[in-house]
Write a protein that holds these residues in place. Structure first.
Motif, PDB file in Angstrom:
ATOM      1  N   LYS A 180      39.596  36.693  39.685  1.00 43.55           N
ATOM      2  CA  LYS A 180      39.799  35.664  40.714  1.00 43.55           C
ATOM      3  C   LYS A 180      39.615  36.289  42.087  1.00 43.55           C
ATOM      4  CE  LYS A 180      42.902  32.527  38.250  1.00 43.55           C
ATOM      5  NZ  LYS A 180      44.237  31.908  38.228  1.00 43.55           N
ATOM      6  N   ILE A 181      39.091  35.478  43.032  1.00 43.89           N
ATOM      7  CA  ILE A 181      38.852  35.961  44.394  1.00 43.89           C
ATOM      8  C   ILE A 181      40.133  36.536  45.003  1.00 43.89           C
ATOM      9  CG2 ILE A 181      38.385  35.189  46.761  1.00 43.89           C
ATOM     10  CD1 ILE A 181      35.823  35.458  45.409  1.00 43.89           C
ATOM     11  N   SER A 182      41.257  35.859  44.797  1.00 44.50           N
ATOM     12  CA  SER A 182      42.519  36.315  45.376  1.00 44.50           C
ATOM     13  C   SER A 182      42.874  37.724  44.890  1.00 44.50           C
ATOM     14  CB  SER A 182      43.648  35.344  45.030  1.00 44.50           C
ATOM     15  OG  SER A 182      43.760  35.189  43.624  1.00 44.50           O
ATOM     16  N   ALA A 183      42.572  38.012  43.635  1.00 40.62           N
ATOM     17  CA  ALA A 183      42.848  39.341  43.076  1.00 40.62           C
ATOM     18  C   ALA A 183      41.902  40.382  43.664  1.00 40.62           C
ATOM     19  CB  ALA A 183      42.716  39.310  41.558  1.00 40.62           C
ATOM     20  N   THR A 184      40.630  40.005  43.860  1.00 42.16           N
ATOM     21  CA  THR A 184      39.655  40.927  44.450  1.00 42.16           C
ATOM     22  C   THR A 184      40.050  41.300  45.871  1.00 42.16           C
ATOM     23  OG1 THR A 184      37.915  39.795  43.192  1.00 42.16           O
ATOM     24  CG2 THR A 184      37.199  41.308  44.920  1.00 42.16           C
ATOM     25  N   LEU A 185      40.443  40.298  46.660  1.00 41.76           N
ATOM     26  CA  LEU A 185      40.829  40.534  48.056  1.00 41.76           C
ATOM     27  C   LEU A 185      41.940  41.576  48.140  1.00 41.76           C
ATOM     28  CD1 LEU A 185      40.779  36.796  49.130  1.00 41.76           C
ATOM     29  CD2 LEU A 185      39.382  38.567  50.211  1.00 41.76           C
ATOM     30  N   ARG A 186      42.942  41.400  47.319  1.00 36.68           N
ATOM     31  CA  ARG A 186      44.094  42.309  47.343  1.00 36.68           C
ATOM     32  C   ARG A 186      43.714  43.694  46.809  1.00 36.68           C
ATOM     33  NH1 ARG A 186      50.221  40.575  45.834  1.00 36.68           N
ATOM     34  NH2 ARG A 186      51.123  42.639  45.550  1.00 36.68           N
ATOM     35  N   LEU A 197      19.712  47.806  45.667  1.00 35.75           N
ATOM     36  CA  LEU A 197      20.986  48.421  45.262  1.00 35.75           C
ATOM     37  C   LEU A 197      21.937  47.435  44.594  1.00 35.75           C
ATOM     38  CD1 LEU A 197      21.661  50.572  48.452  1.00 35.75           C
ATOM     39  CD2 LEU A 197      21.352  51.487  46.143  1.00 35.75           C
ATOM     40  N   LEU A 198      21.529  46.179  44.498  1.00 41.86           N
ATOM     41  CA  LEU A 198      22.436  45.155  43.973  1.00 41.86           C
ATOM     42  C   LEU A 198      22.340  45.049  42.453  1.00 41.86           C
ATOM     43  CD1 LEU A 198      21.934  42.424  46.726  1.00 41.86           C
ATOM     44  CD2 LEU A 198      23.749  44.131  46.540  1.00 41.86           C
ATOM     45  N   GLY A 199      23.464  44.837  41.817  1.00 36.10           N
ATOM     46  CA  GLY A 199      23.515  44.834  40.358  1.00 36.10           C
ATOM     47  C   GLY A 199      23.018  43.560  39.710  1.00 36.10           C
ATOM     48  N   ARG A 200      23.299  42.428  40.340  1.00 37.07           N
ATOM     49  CA  ARG A 200      22.984  41.133  39.712  1.00 37.07           C
ATOM     50  C   ARG A 200      21.705  40.522  40.264  1.00 37.07           C
ATOM     51  NH1 ARG A 200      26.182  41.658  35.449  1.00 37.07           N
ATOM     52  NH2 ARG A 200      28.326  42.135  36.058  1.00 37.07           N
ATOM     53  N   TRP A 201      20.953  39.902  39.372  1.00 34.05           N
ATOM     54  CA  TRP A 201      19.872  39.012  39.815  1.00 34.05           C
ATOM     55  C   TRP A 201      20.542  37.778  40.412  1.00 34.05           C
ATOM     56  CZ3 TRP A 201      14.961  40.747  39.681  1.00 34.05           C
ATOM     57  CH2 TRP A 201      14.641  41.782  38.798  1.00 34.05           C
ATOM     58  N   GLY A 202      20.053  37.301  41.551  1.00 40.93           N
ATOM     59  CA  GLY A 202      20.667  36.138  42.197  1.00 40.93           C
ATOM     60  C   GLY A 202      21.849  36.551  43.050  1.00 40.93           C
ATOM     61  N   PRO A 203      22.888  35.709  43.125  1.00 39.10           N
ATOM     62  CA  PRO A 203      24.022  36.017  43.995  1.00 39.10           C
ATOM     63  C   PRO A 203      24.879  37.164  43.465  1.00 39.10           C
ATOM     64  CG  PRO A 203      24.437  33.989  42.764  1.00 39.10           C
ATOM     65  CD  PRO A 203      23.026  34.392  42.463  1.00 39.10           C
ATOM     66  N   ASN A 204      25.262  38.056  44.359  1.00 37.94           N
ATOM     67  CA  ASN A 204      26.212  39.133  44.069  1.00 37.94           C
ATOM     68  C   ASN A 204      27.461  38.826  44.874  1.00 37.94           C
ATOM     69  OD1 ASN A 204      24.714  41.845  42.736  1.00 37.94           O
ATOM     70  ND2 ASN A 204      23.347  40.334  43.647  1.00 37.94           N
ATOM     71  N   HIS A 205      28.547  38.508  44.198  1.00 35.51           N
ATOM     72  CA  HIS A 205      29.739  37.984  44.875  1.00 35.51           C
ATOM     73  C   HIS A 205      30.688  39.091  45.330  1.00 35.51           C
ATOM     74  CE1 HIS A 205      28.862  33.762  44.123  1.00 35.51           C
ATOM     75  NE2 HIS A 205      28.445  34.125  42.919  1.00 35.51           N
ATOM     76  N   ALA A 206      31.097  38.975  46.594  1.00 38.87           N
ATOM     77  CA  ALA A 206      32.050  39.923  47.171  1.00 38.87           C
ATOM     78  C   ALA A 206      33.218  39.154  47.782  1.00 38.87           C
ATOM     79  CB  ALA A 206      31.365  40.771  48.243  1.00 38.87           C
ATOM     80  N   ALA A 207      34.244  39.905  48.177  1.00 37.49           N
ATOM     81  CA  ALA A 207      35.406  39.318  48.855  1.00 37.49           C
ATOM     82  C   ALA A 207      35.795  40.235  50.002  1.00 37.49           C
ATOM     83  CB  ALA A 207      36.569  39.157  47.875  1.00 37.49           C
ATOM     84  N   ASP A 208      36.073  39.657  51.168  1.00 35.41           N
ATOM     85  CA  ASP A 208      36.399  40.428  52.367  1.00 35.41           C
ATOM     86  C   ASP A 208      37.756  40.024  52.925  1.00 35.41           C
ATOM     87  OD1 ASP A 208      34.047  42.088  52.770  1.00 35.41           O
ATOM     88  OD2 ASP A 208      32.957  40.235  53.116  1.00 35.41           O
ATOM     89  N   PRO A 209      38.798  40.850  52.715  1.00 35.87           N
ATOM     90  CA  PRO A 209      40.112  40.542  53.284  1.00 35.87           C
ATOM     91  C   PRO A 209      40.193  40.999  54.743  1.00 35.87           C
ATOM     92  CG  PRO A 209      40.261  42.520  51.937  1.00 35.87           C
ATOM     93  CD  PRO A 209      38.815  42.072  51.892  1.00 35.87           C
ATOM     94  N   ILE A 210      40.451  40.060  55.649  1.00 34.54           N
ATOM     95  CA  ILE A 210      40.593  40.397  57.072  1.00 34.54           C
ATOM     96  C   ILE A 210      42.083  40.381  57.397  1.00 34.54           C
ATOM     97  CG2 ILE A 210      39.940  39.777  59.432  1.00 34.54           C
ATOM     98  CD1 ILE A 210      37.554  38.215  58.190  1.00 34.54           C
ATOM     99  N   ILE A 211      42.667  41.580  57.516  1.00 33.26           N
ATOM    100  CA  ILE A 211      44.102  41.715  57.774  1.00 33.26           C
ATOM    101  C   ILE A 211      44.300  41.888  59.281  1.00 33.26           C
ATOM    102  CG2 ILE A 211      46.212  42.979  57.186  1.00 33.26           C
ATOM    103  CD1 ILE A 211      44.692  41.747  54.752  1.00 33.26           C
ATOM    104  N   THR A 212      45.048  40.969  59.906  1.00 33.71           N
ATOM    105  CA  THR A 212      45.202  41.010  61.369  1.00 33.71           C
ATOM    106  C   THR A 212      46.665  41.062  61.795  1.00 33.71           C
ATOM    107  OG1 THR A 212      45.082  38.569  61.427  1.00 33.71           O
ATOM    108  CG2 THR A 212      43.035  39.784  61.869  1.00 33.71           C
ATOM    109  N   ARG A 213      46.846  41.557  63.014  1.00 35.75           N
ATOM    110  CA  ARG A 213      48.150  41.540  63.686  1.00 35.75           C
ATOM    111  C   ARG A 213      47.877  41.512  65.187  1.00 35.75           C
ATOM    112  NH1 ARG A 213      50.113  47.937  63.138  1.00 35.75           N
ATOM    113  NH2 ARG A 213      48.680  48.751  64.744  1.00 35.75           N
TER     114      ARG A 213
END
Length: 347
Positions: A220-226, A159-175
């Motif tokens: 940018k990773i920061s933009a993906t997270l948000r 199901l992955l689009g890219r050959w090799g690494p497929n990059h993701a970002a996971d924002p963990i919002i806590t309180r």
């Protein structure tokens, strides 16, 4: 990448690597519990620090499960002692599978490896597409990248689009969990304060997860997270421009504060194959007072079937490697994780 050495040197490397893993495990088991132990304790087991094709195999189990997600395809069975590429296995005969949704050539997917005019630059930035791995160089064999964590029983991209690494970002919002008077709630057994995080229920498999997603080319990773948090946990794609602007203003404080990079690297994901795999950067944004998130209306959107604040403990069963990321966050904040009074350092 240079070819691996042969014969006795290869065996020596494998034995040395195994001894490093075993000594790290035993050191971790001997080490006493620490309230803020992510740096001290988890450095022994953290794949970011220990990653190699020899030592990472015990983080590679969900990538061996069948049937492959969204299909009836069964992986070739891979015994635990044959996961690593250094173990010779002449009869290895993995199943080839790439989902129709990927073969339909959507904008987020690569062409097939033999397609005319497709010559990806592996292990480097390829135009807007990042083909570098967060874990260093990976082997390319017969024009195909090789999963650095070992065999999965399946070739192609699944199901992955890219050959090799497929990059993701996971924002963990806590309180902090708080009672009706606004006081932090402590766990009755451990006495440690209980941390909560924003979790989504994935539509594809029904499992609870961190509201993350894929990094767009050039993003940018920061933009993906948000962006991913807004789309999956706040349903921003369905909001009016005015509502979206209001959300952006509220989130600015949370996402512009100091944050904690929980993990960067390979993810043991059920979608991984021998030639395509998930990597992520998991980042914790903590709302210490609770004021920022109190006024944000959680609403499931995009890939999410539901969204809610979840109390964190070891009893959580989460998608892919997400429980591991959440545990590291509790160690960072000295929050409750386990009722087991034994050492906190374990696999």
């Amino acid at each position: 990448p240079m070819p691996l050495p042969a014969g006795s040197l290869r065996r020596a490397v494998a034995v040395l690597s195994l001894s490093v893993v075993l000594s790290a495990r035993s050191a971790a088991q001997r080490r006493p519990a620490l309230s803020n132990s992510s740096a001290n304790c988890w450095s022994h087991l953290h794949p970011v620090n220990m990653f190699s094709s020899y030592s990472v195999k015990f983080y590679h189990s969900k990538a061996l499960t069948s049937p492959y997600p969204g299909s009836h395809v069964e992986r070739s069975q891979v015994p635990e002692d044959k996961v690593g590429w250094l173990t010779e296995w002449k009869d290895y005969n993995p199943v080839e599978y790439t989902a129709k949704s990927v073969l339909a050539a959507p904008s987020w997917a690569d062409p097939q490896i033999n397609d005319k005019g497709f010559s990806p630059k592996f292990n480097e930035r390829d135009g807007e597409v990042e083909r570098k791995s967060l874990n260093g160089l990976y082997v390319v064999e017969n024009g195909r990248p090789r999963n650095p964590a070992g065999r999965t029983g399946l070739t192609g991209r699944g199901l992955l689009g890219r050959w090799g690494p497929n990059h993701a970002a996971d924002p963990i919002i806590t309180r902090w969990k708080r009672d009706g008077s606004g006081n932090k709630v402590a766990h009755p057994v451990t006495g440690k304060n209980i941390l909560q995080f924003v979790a989504i229920k994935r539509r594809d498999c029904g499992e609870w997860a961190i509201p993350g997603g894929m990094v767009d080319p050039g993003e940018k990773i920061s933009a993906t997270l948000r962006r991913e948090f807004e789309e999956e946990a706040l349903n921003s794609l369905q909001k009016s421009p005015e509502e979206k602007a209001k959300l952006e203003k509220q989130l600015h404080k949370l996402f512009s504060q100091e944050h904690f990079v929980v993990y960067r690297g390979y993810v043991d994901d059920p979608r991984n194959t021998d030639n395509a795999w998930m990597e992520t950067e998991a980042v914790n944004y903590h709302d210490e007072t609770g004021e920022t998130m109190d006024n944000l209306p959680l609403e499931a959107g995009d890939d999410a079937g539901a969204v809610k604040w979840v109390d964190i403990s070891e009893k959580l069963e989460l998608y892919a490697s997400h429980s591991y990321f959440i545990k590291l966050v509790t160690e960072k904040w000295g929050a409750h994780w386990s009722e087991d009074p034994g050492p906190e350092c374990h696999e």
